[in-house]
Motif scaffolding. Sequence first.
Motif, short mmCIF file in Angstrom:
data_model
loop_
_atom_site.label_atom_id
_atom_site.label_comp_id
_atom_site.label_asym_id
_atom_site.label_seq_id
_atom_site.Cartn_x
_atom_site.Cartn_y
_atom_site.Cartn_z
N ALA A 14 1.19 -1.06 -0.13
CA ALA A 14 0.02 0.03 0.24
C ALA A 14 0.94 1.25 0.18
CB ALA A 14 -0.79 0.49 1.38
N THR A 15 1.80 1.00 0.29
CA THR A 15 3.28 2.41 0.28
C THR A 15 3.54 2.06 -0.28
OG1 THR A 15 3.28 2.00 3.22
CG2 THR A 15 4.66 3.19 2.06
N VAL A 16 4.01 3.90 -1.35
CA VAL A 16 4.39 4.23 -2.38
C VAL A 16 6.26 4.70 -2.26
CG1 VAL A 16 2.47 3.75 -3.98
CG2 VAL A 16 3.54 6.12 -2.93
N LEU A 17 7.21 4.67 -2.78
CA LEU A 17 7.94 5.53 -1.99
C LEU A 17 7.97 6.74 -4.49
CD1 LEU A 17 11.02 3.15 -1.07
CD2 LEU A 17 9.22 4.97 0.42
N GLY A 18 8.28 8.21 -3.31
CA GLY A 18 8.59 8.99 -4.21
C GLY A 18 9.35 9.43 -5.29
N ASN A 19 8.97 9.85 -6.05
CA ASN A 19 10.65 9.62 -6.71
C ASN A 19 11.28 11.10 -5.85
OD1 ASN A 19 13.27 10.24 -8.14
ND2 ASN A 19 11.33 11.37 -10.00
N ARG A 20 12.28 11.08 -5.06
CA ARG A 20 12.86 12.25 -4.05
C ARG A 20 14.20 12.01 -3.76
NH1 ARG A 20 8.64 13.18 -2.84
NH2 ARG A 20 6.74 11.88 -2.56
N VAL A 21 14.55 12.58 -4.80
CA VAL A 21 16.42 12.99 -3.82
C VAL A 21 17.13 13.44 -2.39
CG1 VAL A 21 18.44 14.61 -4.42
CG2 VAL A 21 15.96 14.92 -5.90
N ALA A 22 16.19 13.08 -1.68
CA ALA A 22 16.67 13.10 -0.61
C ALA A 22 17.05 12.32 -0.42
CB ALA A 22 15.56 13.59 0.68
N PHE A 23 16.31 10.53 -0.91
CA PHE A 23 17.00 9.28 -0.11
C PHE A 23 18.48 8.77 -1.14
CE2 PHE A 23 12.36 8.22 -1.14
CZ PHE A 23 12.29 7.72 0.36
N ALA A 24 18.55 10.06 -2.69
CA ALA A 24 20.08 9.24 -2.66
C ALA A 24 20.79 10.68 -1.76
CB ALA A 24 20.36 9.82 -4.98
N ALA A 25 20.85 11.80 -1.33
CA ALA A 25 21.59 13.08 -0.96
C ALA A 25 21.79 11.77 0.15
CB ALA A 25 21.01 13.86 -1.11
N SER A 26 21.15 11.70 1.00
CA SER A 26 21.22 10.77 2.29
C SER A 26 22.40 9.77 1.64
CB SER A 26 20.37 10.38 3.16
OG SER A 26 19.44 9.24 2.05
N LEU A 27 22.34 9.19 1.30
CA LEU A 27 23.14 7.63 0.69
C LEU A 27 24.63 8.66 0.92
CD1 LEU A 27 21.35 5.11 -1.15
CD2 LEU A 27 21.48 5.66 1.47
N MET A 28 24.89 9.38 0.30
CA MET A 28 26.34 9.88 0.16
C MET A 28 26.99 10.17 1.69
SD MET A 28 27.36 11.07 -2.65
CE MET A 28 28.14 12.61 -2.81
N GLU A 29 26.49 10.41 2.40
CA GLU A 29 26.86 10.60 3.97
C GLU A 29 26.37 9.86 4.41
OE1 GLU A 29 24.75 14.50 5.33
OE2 GLU A 29 24.25 14.86 3.70
N GLY A 30 26.53 8.71 4.14
CA GLY A 30 26.90 6.85 5.08
C GLY A 30 24.80 7.57 5.81
N LYS A 31 24.31 8.26 5.45
CA LYS A 31 23.28 7.78 6.63
C LYS A 31 21.49 7.19 5.81
CE LYS A 31 25.06 11.72 8.65
NZ LYS A 31 24.82 13.15 9.38
N GLY A 32 20.77 7.57 6.09
CA GLY A 32 19.34 7.56 5.54
C GLY A 32 18.34 8.57 5.55
N VAL A 33 17.25 9.09 4.82
CA VAL A 33 16.85 10.50 5.27
C VAL A 33 15.59 10.46 6.98
CG1 VAL A 33 15.26 10.56 2.77
CG2 VAL A 33 14.37 8.76 3.81
N ILE A 34 16.23 8.88 7.58
CA ILE A 34 15.62 9.23 8.59
C ILE A 34 16.29 9.75 9.59
CG2 ILE A 34 16.54 7.03 9.65
CD1 ILE A 34 13.65 7.14 11.21
N GLU A 35 17.82 10.00 8.84
CA GLU A 35 18.56 11.19 9.77
C GLU A 35 18.93 12.44 9.57
OE1 GLU A 35 21.16 6.90 11.31
OE2 GLU A 35 21.96 7.48 9.64
N THR A 36 19.15 11.89 8.09
CA THR A 36 19.21 13.77 7.40
C THR A 36 18.18 15.06 7.30
OG1 THR A 36 19.47 12.63 5.39
CG2 THR A 36 21.46 12.90 6.23
#
Length: 213
Positions: free
Chosen positions: A168-190
């Motif tokens: 039921a949950t959908v994930l949008g097209n969101r730069v934050a998903f990729a950007a947070s990975l750059m910092e070794g993190k997840g979006v919940i952290e950044t």
Amino acid sequence: MPAKAITIAQQKGGAGKTTIAAQLAVTFAHQGRKVGLVDIDPQGSLAAWYDIRKMLVDEAGGGITFIQASGWRLATELDRLRRGVDLILIDSPPHAETDVRIAVRAADLILVPMQPTPLDLWATQPTLDMAKKEKSAAVMVFNRTPPKGKLVDAVRRKIIEAEMPVAATVLGNRVAFAASLMEGKGVIETNPRHTATKEIKALADEIAGRMGL
Ligand SMILES: Nc1ncnc2c1ncn2[C@@H]1O[C@H](COP(=O)(O)OP(=O)(O)O)[C@@H](O)[C@H]1O
Ligand SMILES: [Mg+2]
């Protein structure tokens, strides 16, 4: 009890397997679970992310134990990891190799990310077939979903008509998903209040519900 495992599989490259594996690992870790993250993709992009995480977040991996395993070692390494963590997430390479089959067989749930387009839907069938053959429950999840549109609704209708399992949950097209990975993190952290964070938390909760975690 040995930890349950989720394998993220989809033969189509670029569907978001690695992104979702890392984002879910961080999200589950933030719920206080000891998470094991496994990369069977020889490309090793998760390993690079985890190295940055150890440098920038915490030497111990911020609640996540990471292993890279393939070939004859995979099944043994998975068994060992199951005894040391609460939940395992396995990222897989785009082709239906033996390792993917082992990971699909070992998992309690197969998460199949796909963009909601007809081509991606058709490309998903072999992965669902493999899950069925290995007797593992599978659920598709829409990733990089455009805000709204007839196409997304049409693809969802097709899936429901075919009685295929879809989250039921959908994930949008969101730069934050990729950007947070750059910092070794997840979006919940950044970006704790970002829409991307709401989405990945909702997905984690839906999965936990489906698996009885
Ligand atoms: N929900 C999303 N929103 C925006 N970009 C995404 C999303 N999911 C994945 N991406 C991007 O799509 C590309 C492919 O994702 P990746 O996780 O590497 O796919 P896979 O592991 O299935 O090949 C990457 O550049 C990634 O940053
Ligand atoms: Mg990948």
